[in-house]
Design a protein around this motif. Structure first.
Motif, PDB file in Angstrom:
ATOM      1  N   THR A  98       0.829  -1.204   0.000  1.00 15.25           N
ATOM      2  CA  THR A  98       0.000   0.000   0.000  1.00 15.25           C
ATOM      3  C   THR A  98       0.863   1.254   0.000  1.00 15.25           C
ATOM      4  O   THR A  98       0.646   2.186  -0.786  1.00 15.25           O
ATOM      5  CB  THR A  98      -0.933   0.001   1.218  1.00 15.25           C
ATOM      6  N   ALA A  99       1.857   1.292   0.873  1.00 13.25           N
ATOM      7  CA  ALA A  99       2.726   2.470   0.968  1.00 13.25           C
ATOM      8  C   ALA A  99       3.582   2.638  -0.280  1.00 13.25           C
ATOM      9  O   ALA A  99       3.728   3.752  -0.799  1.00 13.25           O
ATOM     10  CB  ALA A  99       3.607   2.355   2.213  1.00 13.25           C
ATOM     11  N   ASP A 100       4.159   1.535  -0.783  1.00 12.47           N
ATOM     12  CA  ASP A 100       5.040   1.624  -1.947  1.00 12.47           C
ATOM     13  C   ASP A 100       4.266   2.014  -3.205  1.00 12.47           C
ATOM     14  O   ASP A 100       4.768   2.785  -4.045  1.00 12.47           O
ATOM     15  CB  ASP A 100       5.774   0.305  -2.166  1.00 12.47           C
ATOM     16  N   SER A 101       3.051   1.496  -3.361  1.00 14.47           N
ATOM     17  CA  SER A 101       2.257   1.855  -4.538  1.00 14.47           C
ATOM     18  C   SER A 101       1.823   3.315  -4.480  1.00 14.47           C
ATOM     19  O   SER A 101       1.774   4.005  -5.511  1.00 14.47           O
ATOM     20  CB  SER A 101       1.047   0.931  -4.681  1.00 14.47           C
ATOM     21  N   ARG A 102       1.549   3.813  -3.275  1.00 19.64           N
ATOM     22  CA  ARG A 102       1.207   5.230  -3.136  1.00 19.64           C
ATOM     23  C   ARG A 102       2.405   6.104  -3.489  1.00 19.64           C
ATOM     24  O   ARG A 102       2.265   7.124  -4.177  1.00 19.64           O
ATOM     25  CB  ARG A 102       0.751   5.523  -1.705  1.00 19.64           C
ATOM     26  N   LEU A 103       3.586   5.693  -3.032  1.00 22.21           N
ATOM     27  CA  LEU A 103       4.810   6.432  -3.352  1.00 22.21           C
ATOM     28  C   LEU A 103       5.032   6.469  -4.861  1.00 22.21           C
ATOM     29  O   LEU A 103       5.375   7.515  -5.432  1.00 22.21           O
ATOM     30  CB  LEU A 103       6.002   5.780  -2.661  1.00 22.21           C
ATOM     31  N   ALA A 104       4.837   5.324  -5.503  1.00 23.66           N
ATOM     32  CA  ALA A 104       5.010   5.265  -6.956  1.00 23.66           C
ATOM     33  C   ALA A 104       4.007   6.166  -7.662  1.00 23.66           C
ATOM     34  O   ALA A 104       4.369   6.917  -8.587  1.00 23.66           O
ATOM     35  CB  ALA A 104       4.863   3.824  -7.438  1.00 23.66           C
ATOM     36  N   MET A 105       2.767   6.125  -7.239  1.00 20.22           N
ATOM     37  CA  MET A 105       1.731   6.915  -7.888  1.00 20.22           C
ATOM     38  C   MET A 105       2.002   8.407  -7.765  1.00 20.22           C
ATOM     39  O   MET A 105       1.788   9.178  -8.719  1.00 20.22           O
ATOM     40  CB  MET A 105       0.366   6.577  -7.284  1.00 20.22           C
ATOM     41  N   GLU A 106       2.502   8.828  -6.623  1.00 22.04           N
ATOM     42  CA  GLU A 106       2.722  10.250  -6.379  1.00 22.04           C
ATOM     43  C   GLU A 106       3.981  10.780  -7.064  1.00 22.04           C
ATOM     44  O   GLU A 106       4.199  11.995  -7.094  1.00 22.04           O
ATOM     45  CB  GLU A 106       2.765  10.516  -4.880  1.00 22.04           C
ATOM     46  N   THR A 107       4.795   9.893  -7.595  1.00 22.40           N
ATOM     47  CA  THR A 107       6.026  10.325  -8.280  1.00 22.40           C
ATOM     48  C   THR A 107       6.029   9.961  -9.763  1.00 22.40           C
ATOM     49  O   THR A 107       6.972  10.288 -10.475  1.00 22.40           O
ATOM     50  CB  THR A 107       7.264   9.682  -7.618  1.00 22.40           C
ATOM     51  N   LEU A 108       4.972   9.322 -10.231  1.00 22.86           N
ATOM     52  CA  LEU A 108       4.941   8.770 -11.585  1.00 22.86           C
ATOM     53  C   LEU A 108       4.675   9.855 -12.632  1.00 22.86           C
ATOM     54  O   LEU A 108       3.807  10.718 -12.450  1.00 22.86           O
ATOM     55  CB  LEU A 108       3.847   7.699 -11.674  1.00 22.86           C
ATOM     56  N   ALA A 109       5.431   9.801 -13.723  1.00 18.93           N
ATOM     57  CA  ALA A 109       5.119  10.640 -14.886  1.00 18.93           C
ATOM     58  C   ALA A 109       3.781  10.193 -15.474  1.00 18.93           C
ATOM     59  O   ALA A 109       3.322   9.064 -15.240  1.00 18.93           O
ATOM     60  CB  ALA A 109       6.226  10.512 -15.924  1.00 18.93           C
ATOM     61  N   ASP A 110       3.155  11.064 -16.244  1.00 14.18           N
ATOM     62  CA  ASP A 110       1.861  10.713 -16.833  1.00 14.18           C
ATOM     63  C   ASP A 110       1.947   9.420 -17.631  1.00 14.18           C
ATOM     64  O   ASP A 110       1.007   8.629 -17.644  1.00 14.18           O
ATOM     65  CB  ASP A 110       1.373  11.842 -17.743  1.00 14.18           C
ATOM     66  N   HIS A 111       3.078   9.210 -18.306  1.00 11.39           N
ATOM     67  CA  HIS A 111       3.264   8.029 -19.150  1.00 11.39           C
ATOM     68  C   HIS A 111       3.984   6.905 -18.410  1.00 11.39           C
ATOM     69  O   HIS A 111       4.421   5.933 -19.029  1.00 11.39           O
ATOM     70  CB  HIS A 111       4.086   8.399 -20.387  1.00 11.39           C
ATOM     71  N   GLY A 112       4.095   7.021 -17.093  1.00 11.55           N
ATOM     72  CA  GLY A 112       4.889   6.062 -16.328  1.00 11.55           C
ATOM     73  C   GLY A 112       4.266   4.683 -16.215  1.00 11.55           C
ATOM     74  O   GLY A 112       3.053   4.498 -16.334  1.00 11.55           O
ATOM     75  N   VAL A 113       5.134   3.702 -15.957  1.00 16.01           N
ATOM     76  CA  VAL A 113       4.744   2.302 -15.753  1.00 16.01           C
ATOM     77  C   VAL A 113       5.190   1.872 -14.357  1.00 16.01           C
ATOM     78  O   VAL A 113       6.279   2.226 -13.914  1.00 16.01           O
ATOM     79  CB  VAL A 113       5.407   1.390 -16.807  1.00 16.01           C
ATOM     80  N   ILE A 114       4.335   1.123 -13.678  1.00 16.28           N
ATOM     81  CA  ILE A 114       4.695   0.499 -12.404  1.00 16.28           C
ATOM     82  C   ILE A 114       4.731  -1.005 -12.612  1.00 16.28           C
ATOM     83  O   ILE A 114       3.777  -1.594 -13.136  1.00 16.28           O
ATOM     84  CB  ILE A 114       3.701   0.835 -11.285  1.00 16.28           C
ATOM     85  N   ALA A 115       5.830  -1.636 -12.208  1.00 13.98           N
ATOM     86  CA  ALA A 115       5.969  -3.096 -12.287  1.00 13.98           C
ATOM     87  C   ALA A 115       5.913  -3.658 -10.870  1.00 13.98           C
ATOM     88  O   ALA A 115       6.790  -3.371 -10.049  1.00 13.98           O
ATOM     89  CB  ALA A 115       7.285  -3.470 -12.953  1.00 13.98           C
ATOM     90  N   PHE A 116       4.869  -4.435 -10.566  1.00 14.95           N
ATOM     91  CA  PHE A 116       4.699  -5.050  -9.253  1.00 14.95           C
ATOM     92  C   PHE A 116       5.209  -6.485  -9.284  1.00 14.95           C
ATOM     93  O   PHE A 116       4.795  -7.280 -10.136  1.00 14.95           O
ATOM     94  CB  PHE A 116       3.224  -5.069  -8.854  1.00 14.95           C
ATOM     95  N   ASP A 117       6.084  -6.833  -8.348  1.00 11.47           N
ATOM     96  CA  ASP A 117       6.624  -8.189  -8.288  1.00 11.47           C
ATOM     97  C   ASP A 117       5.753  -9.093  -7.412  1.00 11.47           C
ATOM     98  O   ASP A 117       5.085  -8.628  -6.483  1.00 11.47           O
ATOM     99  CB  ASP A 117       8.045  -8.160  -7.721  1.00 11.47           C
ATOM    100  N   ASP A 118       5.790 -10.391  -7.702  1.00 11.34           N
ATOM    101  CA  ASP A 118       5.113 -11.423  -6.898  1.00 11.34           C
ATOM    102  C   ASP A 118       3.613 -11.192  -6.769  1.00 11.34           C
ATOM    103  O   ASP A 118       3.005 -11.539  -5.753  1.00 11.34           O
ATOM    104  CB  ASP A 118       5.746 -11.530  -5.509  1.00 11.34           C
ATOM    105  N   THR A 119       3.001 -10.658  -7.824  1.00  8.77           N
ATOM    106  CA  THR A 119       1.595 -10.281  -7.732  1.00  8.77           C
ATOM    107  C   THR A 119       0.673 -11.465  -7.449  1.00  8.77           C
ATOM    108  O   THR A 119      -0.283 -11.338  -6.696  1.00  8.77           O
ATOM    109  CB  THR A 119       1.152  -9.609  -9.047  1.00  8.77           C
ATOM    110  N   PHE A 120       0.946 -12.593  -8.066  1.00  4.14           N
ATOM    111  CA  PHE A 120       0.066 -13.750  -7.860  1.00  4.14           C
ATOM    112  C   PHE A 120       0.824 -14.933  -7.274  1.00  4.14           C
ATOM    113  O   PHE A 120       0.446 -16.087  -7.476  1.00  4.14           O
ATOM    114  CB  PHE A 120      -0.607 -14.129  -9.184  1.00  4.14           C
ATOM    115  N   ASN A 121       1.874 -14.636  -6.541  1.00  2.33           N
ATOM    116  CA  ASN A 121       2.649 -15.679  -5.873  1.00  2.33           C
ATOM    117  C   ASN A 121       1.903 -16.120  -4.621  1.00  2.33           C
ATOM    118  O   ASN A 121       1.668 -15.318  -3.708  1.00  2.33           O
ATOM    119  CB  ASN A 121       4.028 -15.119  -5.504  1.00  2.33           C
TER     120      ASN A 121
END
Length: 261
Positions: free
Chosen positions: A141-164
Motif C-alpha cells: 500500500t505504501a510503496d504503490s502510493r509512493l510510486a503513484m505520487e512520483t509517476l510521470a503521466d506516461h509512467g509504468v509500475i511493475a509489481f513483483d510477486d503479484t500472484f505468488n
C-alpha cells in the motif's frame, strides 16, 4: 532483437544473485526502449534491490546517462565486523560488471517512510517504477502510493510477486491500488511473477509495445482481463523453463538465450 542486451541478460546478469526471470527482463527491455523511442522521458526507480540483478539490468538497458534511483534497507547478511554485507556485495557486483553504482542515487532506508518529494528532487518524475520491497499489505500500500505520487503521466509500475501464493497480500495490495484509482490506472501485461500497470490513457500504447515486440515473440500472448482491463498474459511453458534452468545449472548460460528466441 536487441542482441547485445540479450547477451547481458542471459549471461552476465545470471552471475548476480536475484530473482528476475528472463520473461520479465525482456518486458523491461521492451517497455524502456519503447518509451525512449517515443521520447517518453523520466527517471527510473526501484524498491527492493537485493544484490542488484534488476538494478544492473536497468542500467544496461538505459545506459550511463539515465538516472536510476535504488531503494533498499540493505540489511541482509553479516560481515566479520557485524555489519550487513548486502550493500558491499551490491557495490562489488557493479564494479565486476563494469557498471559502478552511483551512490548518490541509492536510498538506504525504509521505502514506506519516504517523502515523494525526496525521489522527485533526485530524479524528477518517474517513467518506470519497479516495486519489489516488503510483501505485506502495509508495504504494498505504501510503496504503490509512493510510486503513484512520483509517476510521470506516461509512467509504468511493475509489481513483483503479484500472484505468488507465498505472498497473498501482494495480490490484495495491487488489486486494492487499482480499484481505488477509480479506473485511472489499468494493468496491461502479466507474467508468472509480475504485473505491469499504467494510466488508462496509455494502455493501448503499452499493449501494442508488448504485442509487437520481437524480444517477446517466443511467448504465447494470451488475452485475459483484470479489473476491467484487457491484459496480455505472457505464457512461458514449463518445458521451456525446465530447459532453460537445466542449461543454467549445467554451465551453459552462454547458449540459454536461444531458448527464448
Amino acid at each position: 532483437m536487441n542482441s547485445a542486451i540479450r547477451k547481458f541478460i542471459f549471461r552476465d546478469l545470471q552471475t548476480v544473485e536475484g530473482y528476475i526471470d528472463p520473461p520479465d527482463a525482456l518486458v523491461f527491455l521492451t517497455l524502456l526502449q519503447g518509451q525512449k523511442g517515443r521520447n517518453l522521458d523520466g527517471g527510473i526507480a526501484e524498491i527492493g534491490v537485493f544484490y542488484g540483478r534488476s538494478y544492473f539490468l536497468l542500467r544496461k538497458i538505459c545506459g550511463s546517462d539515465e538516472q536510476i534511483l535504488a531503494i533498499d534497507l540493505f540489511d541482509i547478511g553479516q560481515t566479520t565486523e557485524g555489519m550487513p554485507s548486502q550493500y558491499s556485495r551490491f557495490l562489488e557486483n557493479g564494479r565486476r560488471l563494469g557498471m559502478p553504482v552511483d551512490e548518490d542515487l541509492i536510498v538506504r532506508g525504509d521505502s514506506t517512510r519516504l517523502d515523494p518529494a525526496h525521489l522527485t528532487e533526485k530524479i524528477g518524475k518517474i517513467r518506470f517504477f519497479s516495486i519489489d520491497g516488503g510483501h505485506m499489505l502495509e508495504h504494498v500500500t505504501a510503496d504503490s502510493r509512493l510510486a503513484m505520487e512520483t509517476l510521470a503521466d506516461h509512467g509504468v509500475i511493475a509489481f513483483d510477486d503479484t500472484f505468488n501464493p507465498a505472498w497473498p497480500e501482494v495480490t490484495v495490495g495491487v488489486a486494492d491500488f487499482l480499484r481505488k484509482s477509480g479506473g485511472a490506472l489499468s494493468a496491461f501485461c502479466m507474467t508468472k511473477y509480475k504485473t505491469y500497470v499504467c494510466r488508462r490513457e496509455f494502455h493501448q500504447l503499452y499493449s501494442e509495445l508488448i504485442a509487437d515486440s520481437a524480444d517477446l515473440a517466443a511467448f504465447d500472448h494470451v488475452e485475459t482481463e483484470f479489473l476491467g482491463s484487457k491484459v496480455a498474459r505472457l505464457h512461458n511453458p514449463i518445458s521451456r523453463r525446465m530447459v532453460y534452468e537445466l542449461m543454467i545449472r549445467s554451465g551453459m548460460s552462454a547458449f540459454s538465450e536461444r531458448v527464448y528466441r
